[in-house]
Design a protein around this motif. Structure first.
Motif, short mmCIF file in Angstrom:
data_model
loop_
_atom_site.label_atom_id
_atom_site.label_comp_id
_atom_site.label_asym_id
_atom_site.label_seq_id
_atom_site.Cartn_x
_atom_site.Cartn_y
_atom_site.Cartn_z
N ALA A 48 -12.12 44.27 -2.71
CA ALA A 48 -10.70 44.89 -2.35
C ALA A 48 -10.88 45.72 -1.15
CB ALA A 48 -10.09 45.47 -3.54
N LEU A 49 -9.78 46.32 -0.65
CA LEU A 49 -9.82 47.28 0.54
C LEU A 49 -10.13 48.56 -0.24
CD1 LEU A 49 -6.46 46.88 2.47
CD2 LEU A 49 -8.96 46.13 3.23
N ASP A 50 -11.13 49.17 0.81
CA ASP A 50 -11.48 50.73 0.30
C ASP A 50 -10.63 51.67 1.24
OD1 ASP A 50 -13.36 50.82 -1.74
OD2 ASP A 50 -15.07 51.12 -0.29
N CYS A 51 -10.44 52.70 0.92
CA CYS A 51 -9.43 53.50 1.74
C CYS A 51 -10.29 54.85 2.01
CB CYS A 51 -8.09 53.95 1.06
SG CYS A 51 -7.27 55.28 2.14
N ASN A 52 -10.57 55.11 3.21
CA ASN A 52 -11.10 56.42 3.63
C ASN A 52 -10.15 57.41 4.34
OD1 ASN A 52 -13.10 58.33 4.68
ND2 ASN A 52 -13.33 57.23 6.52
N LEU A 53 -9.80 58.51 3.61
CA LEU A 53 -9.06 59.61 4.11
C LEU A 53 -9.87 60.06 5.20
CD1 LEU A 53 -6.79 61.48 4.05
CD2 LEU A 53 -7.28 62.52 1.91
N GLU A 54 -9.63 59.93 6.31
CA GLU A 54 -10.30 60.07 7.41
C GLU A 54 -10.21 61.69 7.91
OE1 GLU A 54 -12.35 57.75 10.74
OE2 GLU A 54 -10.41 58.20 11.36
N ASP A 55 -8.94 61.88 8.30
CA ASP A 55 -8.59 63.29 8.44
C ASP A 55 -7.70 63.73 7.73
OD1 ASP A 55 -10.50 63.66 10.84
OD2 ASP A 55 -9.46 62.05 11.64
N LEU A 56 -7.28 65.17 7.37
CA LEU A 56 -6.24 65.69 6.86
C LEU A 56 -6.22 66.94 7.41
CD1 LEU A 56 -4.08 65.80 4.33
CD2 LEU A 56 -5.74 67.16 3.21
N TYR A 57 -5.14 67.30 8.01
CA TYR A 57 -4.91 68.61 8.62
C TYR A 57 -3.44 69.20 8.40
CZ TYR A 57 -4.39 72.33 12.09
OH TYR A 57 -4.12 73.38 12.54
N ASP B 298 5.81 58.16 17.04
CA ASP B 298 5.20 59.55 16.55
C ASP B 298 4.07 59.87 17.12
OD1 ASP B 298 7.45 59.88 14.43
OD2 ASP B 298 6.53 58.41 13.25
N ALA B 299 3.60 59.24 18.06
CA ALA B 299 2.32 59.30 18.67
C ALA B 299 2.05 60.58 19.27
CB ALA B 299 2.04 58.25 19.98
N ASP B 300 3.14 61.22 19.80
CA ASP B 300 2.83 62.67 20.34
C ASP B 300 2.82 63.80 19.23
OD1 ASP B 300 3.19 61.79 22.90
OD2 ASP B 300 5.27 62.45 23.21
N GLU B 301 3.51 63.45 18.08
CA GLU B 301 3.28 64.45 16.94
C GLU B 301 1.90 64.34 16.42
OE1 GLU B 301 4.84 66.92 15.69
OE2 GLU B 301 6.81 66.85 16.36
N VAL B 302 1.41 63.21 16.05
CA VAL B 302 0.33 63.06 15.53
C VAL B 302 -0.80 63.20 16.36
CG1 VAL B 302 -1.45 61.18 14.82
CG2 VAL B 302 1.14 60.83 14.24
N THR B 303 -0.97 63.23 17.73
CA THR B 303 -1.81 63.71 18.88
C THR B 303 -1.85 65.11 18.50
OG1 THR B 303 -1.36 61.81 20.22
CG2 THR B 303 -2.37 63.65 21.28
N ARG B 304 -0.62 65.76 18.49
CA ARG B 304 -0.54 67.30 18.45
C ARG B 304 -1.33 67.83 17.37
NH1 ARG B 304 2.29 71.08 15.78
NH2 ARG B 304 3.66 69.38 14.91
N LEU B 305 -0.99 67.05 16.07
CA LEU B 305 -1.64 67.80 14.89
C LEU B 305 -3.21 67.45 15.00
CD1 LEU B 305 1.10 66.72 12.67
CD2 LEU B 305 0.29 68.86 13.06
N LEU B 306 -3.41 66.28 15.39
CA LEU B 306 -4.97 65.96 15.43
C LEU B 306 -5.91 66.83 16.45
CD1 LEU B 306 -4.92 62.28 14.80
CD2 LEU B 306 -5.93 64.11 13.45
N ILE B 307 -5.06 67.31 17.61
CA ILE B 307 -5.79 68.15 18.62
C ILE B 307 -5.98 69.72 17.88
CG2 ILE B 307 -5.38 69.21 20.59
CD1 ILE B 307 -4.55 66.64 21.85
#
Length: 153
Positions: free
Chosen positions: A72-81, A9-18
């Motif tokens: 424990a692990l912490d989660c950072n919701l780093e980006d949402l678009y 899914d790298a192309d889709e993820v890249t498209r959305l993050l750009i």
């Protein structure tokens, strides 16, 4: 539909993050840097990327780190678009709910994020889903702050 992204899914993820970068009014880093970075994240065991919509119109990037405070692990919701065409369809809400569920599955005790206070729709969404900046221990609001380090050639 929300699903965990794979290296395919790298192309889709890249498209959305750009598109997210562009929404912020930026043109850096360049697309090739995004492609390399997305590939690294999709291979990183401390990162999950969620894709949502049919066709795909939203992305959430989750980054994990060990918390000394919770042991424990912490989660950072780093980006949402979410693309403009899918806004107001509750896709953003479904992605955040899925992010919380994924963090829970990974053993996290909290999900953190940063949001600009001027982005009132995002602030309202996060508050609706139980996010808060208020710290009862100190009786005030926590701030996510940053200090930029000058890039050296």
């Amino acid at each position: 539909m929300i699903r965990l992204a794979s290296p395919d899914d790298a192309d889709e993820v890249t498209r959305l993050l750009i598109a997210f970068r562009d929404w912020w009014g930026r043109d850096e880093p360049p697309q090739e840097s995004w492609r390399r970075g997305v590939s690294r994240l999709l291979d990183d065991e401390l990162t999950d990327v969620l894709l949502g919509g049919e066709p795909v119109a939203g992305v959430a990037v989750l980054r994990y780190r060990h918390s000394l405070w919770w042991d424990a692990l912490d989660c950072n919701l780093e980006d949402l678009y979410v693309e403009e065409s899918a806004r107001r369809s509750r896709l953003g809400e479904r992605l955040v709910v899925a992010a919380i569920e994924r963090a829970t599955q990974r053993g996290c005790y909290r999900v953190e994020l940063d949001v600009n206070e001027a982005n009132s729709p995002a602030v309202a969404l996060y508050e609706k889903l139980g996010f808060s900046s208020f710290s009862p221990e100190l009786g005030g609001h926590n701030r996510f702050m940053r200090h930029y380090i000058e890039r050296r050639a």
